[in-house]
Design a protein around this motif. Structure first.
Motif, PDB file in Angstrom:
ATOM      1  N   MET A  50       0.839  -1.208   0.000  1.00 43.80           N
ATOM      2  CA  MET A  50       0.000   0.000   0.000  1.00 43.80           C
ATOM      3  C   MET A  50       0.871   1.255   0.000  1.00 43.80           C
ATOM      4  O   MET A  50       0.539   2.247  -0.662  1.00 43.80           O
ATOM      5  N   LEU A  51       1.987   1.202   0.716  1.00 43.60           N
ATOM      6  CA  LEU A  51       2.922   2.324   0.727  1.00 43.60           C
ATOM      7  C   LEU A  51       3.486   2.565  -0.676  1.00 43.60           C
ATOM      8  O   LEU A  51       3.659   3.717  -1.099  1.00 43.60           O
ATOM      9  N   TYR A  52       3.748   1.496  -1.403  1.00 43.51           N
ATOM     10  CA  TYR A  52       4.236   1.595  -2.778  1.00 43.51           C
ATOM     11  C   TYR A  52       3.215   2.331  -3.651  1.00 43.51           C
ATOM     12  O   TYR A  52       3.585   3.211  -4.441  1.00 43.51           O
ATOM     13  N   VAL A  53       1.945   2.020  -3.502  1.00 45.12           N
ATOM     14  CA  VAL A  53       0.898   2.713  -4.268  1.00 45.12           C
ATOM     15  C   VAL A  53       0.883   4.203  -3.904  1.00 45.12           C
ATOM     16  O   VAL A  53       0.853   5.069  -4.784  1.00 45.12           O
ATOM     17  N   LEU A  54       0.923   4.485  -2.621  1.00 41.94           N
ATOM     18  CA  LEU A  54       0.931   5.880  -2.165  1.00 41.94           C
ATOM     19  C   LEU A  54       2.134   6.630  -2.721  1.00 41.94           C
ATOM     20  O   LEU A  54       2.004   7.753  -3.230  1.00 41.94           O
ATOM     21  N   ALA A  55       3.298   6.016  -2.652  1.00 37.96           N
ATOM     22  CA  ALA A  55       4.515   6.660  -3.155  1.00 37.96           C
ATOM     23  C   ALA A  55       4.433   6.899  -4.660  1.00 37.96           C
ATOM     24  O   ALA A  55       4.873   7.946  -5.155  1.00 37.96           O
ATOM     25  N   ALA A  56       3.864   5.950  -5.396  1.00 39.48           N
ATOM     26  CA  ALA A  56       3.727   6.114  -6.843  1.00 39.48           C
ATOM     27  C   ALA A  56       2.787   7.271  -7.178  1.00 39.48           C
ATOM     28  O   ALA A  56       3.064   8.067  -8.078  1.00 39.48           O
ATOM     29  N   VAL A  57       1.691   7.371  -6.441  1.00 41.74           N
ATOM     30  CA  VAL A  57       0.747   8.478  -6.669  1.00 41.74           C
ATOM     31  C   VAL A  57       1.411   9.810  -6.334  1.00 41.74           C
ATOM     32  O   VAL A  57       1.300  10.775  -7.096  1.00 41.74           O
ATOM     33  N   LEU A  58       2.112   9.874  -5.220  1.00 35.69           N
ATOM     34  CA  LEU A  58       2.766  11.127  -4.837  1.00 35.69           C
ATOM     35  C   LEU A  58       3.855  11.519  -5.826  1.00 35.69           C
ATOM     36  O   LEU A  58       4.002  12.702  -6.156  1.00 35.69           O
ATOM     37  N   ALA A  59       4.622  10.552  -6.310  1.00 35.40           N
ATOM     38  CA  ALA A  59       5.669  10.852  -7.290  1.00 35.40           C
ATOM     39  C   ALA A  59       5.054  11.393  -8.575  1.00 35.40           C
ATOM     40  O   ALA A  59       5.586  12.323  -9.195  1.00 35.40           O
ATOM     41  N   TRP A  60       3.932  10.827  -8.972  1.00 35.69           N
ATOM     42  CA  TRP A  60       3.248  11.291 -10.174  1.00 35.69           C
ATOM     43  C   TRP A  60       2.677  12.692  -9.963  1.00 35.69           C
ATOM     44  O   TRP A  60       2.827  13.567 -10.810  1.00 35.69           O
ATOM     45  N   LYS A  61       2.023  12.914  -8.814  1.00 35.23           N
ATOM     46  CA  LYS A  61       1.407  14.215  -8.523  1.00 35.23           C
ATOM     47  C   LYS A  61       2.457  15.315  -8.458  1.00 35.23           C
ATOM     48  O   LYS A  61       2.265  16.397  -8.982  1.00 35.23           O
ATOM     49  N   ARG A  62       3.550  15.037  -7.772  1.00 33.11           N
ATOM     50  CA  ARG A  62       4.591  16.051  -7.606  1.00 33.11           C
ATOM     51  C   ARG A  62       5.339  16.319  -8.898  1.00 33.11           C
ATOM     52  O   ARG A  62       5.639  17.456  -9.228  1.00 33.11           O
ATOM     53  N   GLY A  63       5.674  15.241  -9.600  1.00 37.12           N
ATOM     54  CA  GLY A  63       6.525  15.391 -10.777  1.00 37.12           C
ATOM     55  C   GLY A  63       5.768  15.555 -12.072  1.00 37.12           C
ATOM     56  O   GLY A  63       6.322  16.007 -13.057  1.00 37.12           O
ATOM     57  N   GLY A  64       4.502  15.157 -12.093  1.00 36.87           N
ATOM     58  CA  GLY A  64       3.718  15.275 -13.300  1.00 36.87           C
ATOM     59  C   GLY A  64       4.154  14.345 -14.416  1.00 36.87           C
ATOM     60  O   GLY A  64       3.841  14.574 -15.567  1.00 36.87           O
ATOM     61  N   GLY A  65       4.879  13.292 -14.071  1.00 39.16           N
ATOM     62  CA  GLY A  65       5.362  12.356 -15.082  1.00 39.16           C
ATOM     63  C   GLY A  65       4.303  11.336 -15.457  1.00 39.16           C
ATOM     64  O   GLY A  65       3.103  11.539 -15.275  1.00 39.16           O
ATOM     65  N   SER A  66       4.778  10.235 -15.960  1.00 44.43           N
ATOM     66  CA  SER A  66       3.914   9.154 -16.404  1.00 44.43           C
ATOM     67  C   SER A  66       3.208   8.490 -15.209  1.00 44.43           C
ATOM     68  O   SER A  66       3.820   8.290 -14.154  1.00 44.43           O
ATOM     69  N   PRO A  67       1.948   8.107 -15.393  1.00 43.92           N
ATOM     70  CA  PRO A  67       1.250   7.385 -14.324  1.00 43.92           C
ATOM     71  C   PRO A  67       1.578   5.885 -14.310  1.00 43.92           C
ATOM     72  O   PRO A  67       1.020   5.144 -13.519  1.00 43.92           O
ATOM     73  N   ARG A  68       2.488   5.445 -15.164  1.00 44.74           N
ATOM     74  CA  ARG A  68       2.831   4.031 -15.248  1.00 44.74           C
ATOM     75  C   ARG A  68       3.229   3.419 -13.902  1.00 44.74           C
ATOM     76  O   ARG A  68       2.786   2.309 -13.601  1.00 44.74           O
ATOM     77  N   PRO A  69       4.032   4.083 -13.053  1.00 47.44           N
ATOM     78  CA  PRO A  69       4.357   3.490 -11.750  1.00 47.44           C
ATOM     79  C   PRO A  69       3.119   3.236 -10.876  1.00 47.44           C
ATOM     80  O   PRO A  69       3.104   2.298 -10.077  1.00 47.44           O
ATOM     81  N   ILE A  70       2.086   4.044 -11.071  1.00 49.20           N
ATOM     82  CA  ILE A  70       0.850   3.819 -10.309  1.00 49.20           C
ATOM     83  C   ILE A  70       0.226   2.502 -10.730  1.00 49.20           C
ATOM     84  O   ILE A  70      -0.240   1.723  -9.891  1.00 49.20           O
ATOM     85  N   TRP A  71       0.230   2.216 -12.035  1.00 48.93           N
ATOM     86  CA  TRP A  71      -0.320   0.952 -12.528  1.00 48.93           C
ATOM     87  C   TRP A  71       0.501  -0.229 -12.031  1.00 48.93           C
ATOM     88  O   TRP A  71      -0.061  -1.259 -11.639  1.00 48.93           O
ATOM     89  N   HIS A  72       1.826  -0.079 -12.027  1.00 49.22           N
ATOM     90  CA  HIS A  72       2.680  -1.154 -11.522  1.00 49.22           C
ATOM     91  C   HIS A  72       2.402  -1.410 -10.041  1.00 49.22           C
ATOM     92  O   HIS A  72       2.269  -2.561  -9.617  1.00 49.22           O
ATOM     93  N   ALA A  73       2.336  -0.339  -9.265  1.00 47.07           N
ATOM     94  CA  ALA A  73       2.094  -0.474  -7.828  1.00 47.07           C
ATOM     95  C   ALA A  73       0.710  -1.053  -7.553  1.00 47.07           C
ATOM     96  O   ALA A  73       0.546  -1.908  -6.670  1.00 47.07           O
ATOM     97  N   SER A  74      -0.282  -0.617  -8.310  1.00 50.88           N
ATOM     98  CA  SER A  74      -1.643  -1.138  -8.124  1.00 50.88           C
ATOM     99  C   SER A  74      -1.716  -2.613  -8.494  1.00 50.88           C
ATOM    100  O   SER A  74      -2.369  -3.414  -7.810  1.00 50.88           O
ATOM    101  N   GLY A  75      -1.045  -2.989  -9.565  1.00 48.07           N
ATOM    102  CA  GLY A  75      -0.986  -4.397  -9.948  1.00 48.07           C
ATOM    103  C   GLY A  75      -0.311  -5.229  -8.874  1.00 48.07           C
ATOM    104  O   GLY A  75      -0.736  -6.359  -8.578  1.00 48.07           O
ATOM    105  N   PHE A  76       0.710  -4.663  -8.266  1.00 43.95           N
ATOM    106  CA  PHE A  76       1.397  -5.376  -7.197  1.00 43.95           C
ATOM    107  C   PHE A  76       0.489  -5.536  -5.984  1.00 43.95           C
ATOM    108  O   PHE A  76       0.495  -6.579  -5.332  1.00 43.95           O
TER     109      PHE A  76
END
Length: 125
Positions: A62-88
């Protein structure tokens, strides 16, 4: 303008390092689950360690999902890490279900797969 660019770069770096830490924690907890699985077969306290470890591993997912969302929100990059974390997180949920159901023929290979995927995610960051 330059200060905005610097602030954005710092935010991206901070989000990325939090994401890397979250993946490292997840990888470590999965590895410790393998160790506690061995103890489960050889000691009286192994079951307790594996049970507690499962909860910690799920929290790390769950922390991985949170970190992926925060990294995306802050950096505005690709949401791909969110999909990876959610799949995990989905894999971790399946792992918990088959563990509770005592289906080792699925539980053990899925644990190995999860560890491999987590190491791969860590190497990519």
């Amino acid at each position: 303008m330059a200060s905005e660019t610097t602030a954005t770069a710092n935010a991206q770096r901070g989000g990325t390092s939090f994401l890397r830490i979250a993946i490292a924690v997840q990888t470590l907890t999965i590895f410790l689950q393998a160790v506690s699985a061995g103890l489960l077969m050889t000691s009286s306290y192994g079951e307790t360690l594996h049970d507690v470890g499962a909860r910690v591993m799920y929290g790390a997912s769950m922390l991985y999902v949170l970190a992926a969302v925060l990294a995306w929100k802050r950096g505005g990059g690709s949401p791909r890490p969110i999909w990876h974390a959610s799949g995990f997180l989905v894999l971790a949920s399946v792992q918990v279900v088959v563990g509770i159901a005592h289906v080792p023929s699925v539980h053990l290979p899925l644990g190995v797969l999860m560890f491999g995927l987590s190491v791969l995610a860590l190497a990519r960051r």
